[in-house]
Design a protein around this motif. Sequence first.
Motif, PDB file in Angstrom:
ATOM      1  N   ARG A 178      10.680  28.513  31.607  1.00  0.00           N
ATOM      2  CA  ARG A 178      11.012  27.125  31.967  1.00  0.00           C
ATOM      3  C   ARG A 178      11.934  27.107  33.186  1.00  0.00           C
ATOM      4  O   ARG A 178      11.730  26.325  34.121  1.00  0.00           O
ATOM      5  CB  ARG A 178      11.693  26.434  30.779  1.00  0.00           C
ATOM      6  CG  ARG A 178      11.825  24.938  30.936  1.00  0.00           C
ATOM      7  CD  ARG A 178      12.742  24.373  29.882  1.00  0.00           C
ATOM      8  NE  ARG A 178      12.321  24.736  28.538  1.00  0.00           N
ATOM      9  CZ  ARG A 178      13.161  24.915  27.521  1.00  0.00           C
ATOM     10  NH1 ARG A 178      14.458  24.797  27.691  1.00  0.00           N
ATOM     11  NH2 ARG A 178      12.708  25.227  26.337  1.00  0.00           N
ATOM     12  N   GLU A 179      12.902  28.015  33.173  1.00  0.00           N
ATOM     13  CA  GLU A 179      13.822  28.095  34.326  1.00  0.00           C
ATOM     14  C   GLU A 179      13.080  28.514  35.589  1.00  0.00           C
ATOM     15  O   GLU A 179      13.351  28.023  36.686  1.00  0.00           O
ATOM     16  CB  GLU A 179      14.964  29.066  34.024  1.00  0.00           C
ATOM     17  CG  GLU A 179      15.999  28.440  33.100  1.00  0.00           C
ATOM     18  CD  GLU A 179      16.983  29.455  32.542  1.00  0.00           C
ATOM     19  OE1 GLU A 179      16.856  30.651  32.872  1.00  0.00           O
ATOM     20  OE2 GLU A 179      17.852  29.054  31.756  1.00  0.00           O
ATOM     21  N   LEU A 182      11.260  25.506  36.863  1.00  0.00           N
ATOM     22  CA  LEU A 182      12.199  24.580  37.523  1.00  0.00           C
ATOM     23  C   LEU A 182      12.605  25.129  38.886  1.00  0.00           C
ATOM     24  O   LEU A 182      12.761  24.376  39.845  1.00  0.00           O
ATOM     25  CB  LEU A 182      13.426  24.345  36.635  1.00  0.00           C
ATOM     26  CG  LEU A 182      13.140  23.527  35.371  1.00  0.00           C
ATOM     27  CD1 LEU A 182      14.336  23.532  34.431  1.00  0.00           C
ATOM     28  CD2 LEU A 182      12.766  22.091  35.722  1.00  0.00           C
ATOM     29  N   ARG A 185       9.916  24.363  41.276  1.00  0.00           N
ATOM     30  CA  ARG A 185       9.965  22.956  41.674  1.00  0.00           C
ATOM     31  C   ARG A 185      11.019  22.776  42.770  1.00  0.00           C
ATOM     32  O   ARG A 185      10.782  22.065  43.747  1.00  0.00           O
ATOM     33  CB  ARG A 185      10.291  22.070  40.475  1.00  0.00           C
ATOM     34  CG  ARG A 185      10.309  20.606  40.867  1.00  0.00           C
ATOM     35  CD  ARG A 185      10.431  19.692  39.699  1.00  0.00           C
ATOM     36  NE  ARG A 185      11.721  19.839  39.034  1.00  0.00           N
ATOM     37  CZ  ARG A 185      12.099  19.097  38.015  1.00  0.00           C
ATOM     38  NH1 ARG A 185      11.280  18.200  37.519  1.00  0.00           N
ATOM     39  NH2 ARG A 185      13.275  19.255  37.460  1.00  0.00           N
ATOM     40  N   ASN A 186      12.151  23.438  42.605  1.00  0.00           N
ATOM     41  CA  ASN A 186      13.204  23.327  43.616  1.00  0.00           C
ATOM     42  C   ASN A 186      12.769  23.916  44.961  1.00  0.00           C
ATOM     43  O   ASN A 186      13.264  23.521  46.006  1.00  0.00           O
ATOM     44  CB  ASN A 186      14.482  24.018  43.139  1.00  0.00           C
ATOM     45  CG  ASN A 186      15.059  23.309  41.925  1.00  0.00           C
ATOM     46  OD1 ASN A 186      14.773  22.124  41.700  1.00  0.00           O
ATOM     47  ND2 ASN A 186      15.841  24.012  41.128  1.00  0.00           N
ATOM     48  N   VAL A 204      10.453  19.678  31.545  1.00  0.00           N
ATOM     49  CA  VAL A 204      10.122  20.232  32.863  1.00  0.00           C
ATOM     50  C   VAL A 204       9.430  19.238  33.803  1.00  0.00           C
ATOM     51  O   VAL A 204       9.673  19.251  35.009  1.00  0.00           O
ATOM     52  CB  VAL A 204       9.215  21.492  32.669  1.00  0.00           C
ATOM     53  CG1 VAL A 204       8.729  22.019  33.994  1.00  0.00           C
ATOM     54  CG2 VAL A 204       9.958  22.572  31.924  1.00  0.00           C
TER      55      VAL A 204
END
Lengths: 311, 236
Positions: A178-179, A182, A185-186, A204
Amino acid sequence: MALALEYEGISKEYCSWSRRRPVRALQQFSLSVERGEVFGFLGPNGAGKSTAIHLAMGFMRPTSGAGRMLAKPFGDAGTRRRVGFLAENVSLYHRRAEAAIGFYGGLNGLHGPALDRGVKSALEAVDLHSEAGRSVSQFSRGMLQRMGLAQALVNDPELLILDEPTSALDPAARVSIRELLLGFRNQGKTIFLSSHLLSEVELVCDRVAILSHGRLLRIGTLKEMLATTGQVEIVAHSISNTVFTDSMVDGERLRFTVPIGRQREAIERVWSEGGEVVSINPVRRSLEELFLELTNPVPNDVVAGESGTVS
Amino acid sequence: MRPIVLIATNFAREQRWPLFFLLLWVVGWATFGIFADPRSGPDDALMIFRQLAVYSVTFGLFFGSSAIHSDQRSRRILAVLSKGISRGQYVAGLLAGIALVLGIFCFCMGFTASWLLGRYGFSESAMWFGMLALWTVCTLTASLTLLLSTFLPPLFAAIGAGVLAGIPALLALRGDTFSKYVIPVHGLLEPLIGADFAESWNASIGLVLLAWIEVAVFSLGAAWIFSRRDLSVSVE
């Protein structure tokens, strides 16, 4: 800016020699995924999620309609070099982890130092760098899933299409994935995430689409979708619990839900009974509730009976 | 080109055990050559050679029929075709892989034959040309089966290829001269199978070239059909 993924009125029917009637997997399916967003793709088993993904990857052709991935028609081999794909129930050739990822990177046109870098960073991203020399055949289901993710990441893709990426992972690995998502996405990458783990999607995704029986039932941001129950929860005190049916006593407080259209009436009733309103909050559904509501519609009378009513 | 090489070498790697068992036959044949009775040895060695030639063609048939299907059944094809390669490259890679596996086998067989049959008076150059012809037949059979396997289940593809390659052979046996040019499996295999010490092998270079052209045609056909078909993978 061009869309990352675009389905335009796509229908897909499966025909076979043994079946008389074709099976409709998708019906007039239209969807747009913008660049840089994390898009959740939800639906019960057999809803047509994998079919939609396989169409985008060019594994199959639509019966009607068309679609584009990174501004190119579905199935374009050159475009797939910019995409990372993880299939549900991933299966990979039994080689050493490093060699296997190198093989998939090579198929994407990577070679030399770029391939070495890609392999190294992909294995590090999924925390398998220490297992680089081990054969994939000796991996556990969770490790295999992470290997699947690594082969999707080896080419540093602009668009990641993930079909159940965390299905076989333990909670710790799930958090790390999940991290990772993310983090992507960043970095401005687009992620198209099909998952049964609704809590995961809720954490998410920017936008979500819910699919059932090949039709798109709902699409929107999580904020939009989860804020529209049409109910408010009112908390009051100094009032008898016999005034509102289906109310819940919480210490000295009374907690009940009413439709938004009847909140004024309910508040006035509290005041007229000598009570005091402590709070009024719109009821937010969880994604799970919304999912079940959309994919398993409950008869109207049952739904009405669940909300608070003024006696 | 690189994806084709990668898929081919990967296929050869995946088929290392069938190849190993094929090579065991060759080792067995060589062992036989060491301990054979000098009187009956030449004929027995030739008989085993013929058997091995037929086995290699049969393996070509089965490699061709199962290459795509085993990748689909195991779902491994999804990770491969999700990369920046075309279906045509995938099919070409598989065929190159089959040719590689059978090429290794034919080379080892030729190496053993040049020693073993050479002892009994076989011409070494003719024997190596025979190996080229055998490798060509194997690849031709595999390409035909691969073509059929793009739209038929593996068993039917293998049977279909056997029938399609067998019809010209039957016609040729009935005296038809043109049929040996249509899928020239029989035309190339017959001189090998029928070879003996009295007669040197007379495989035709023209037929070998024609066979390679047909391999190219079947491969293009397989790529064309496969790129127009939906990928069906098993559901776990």
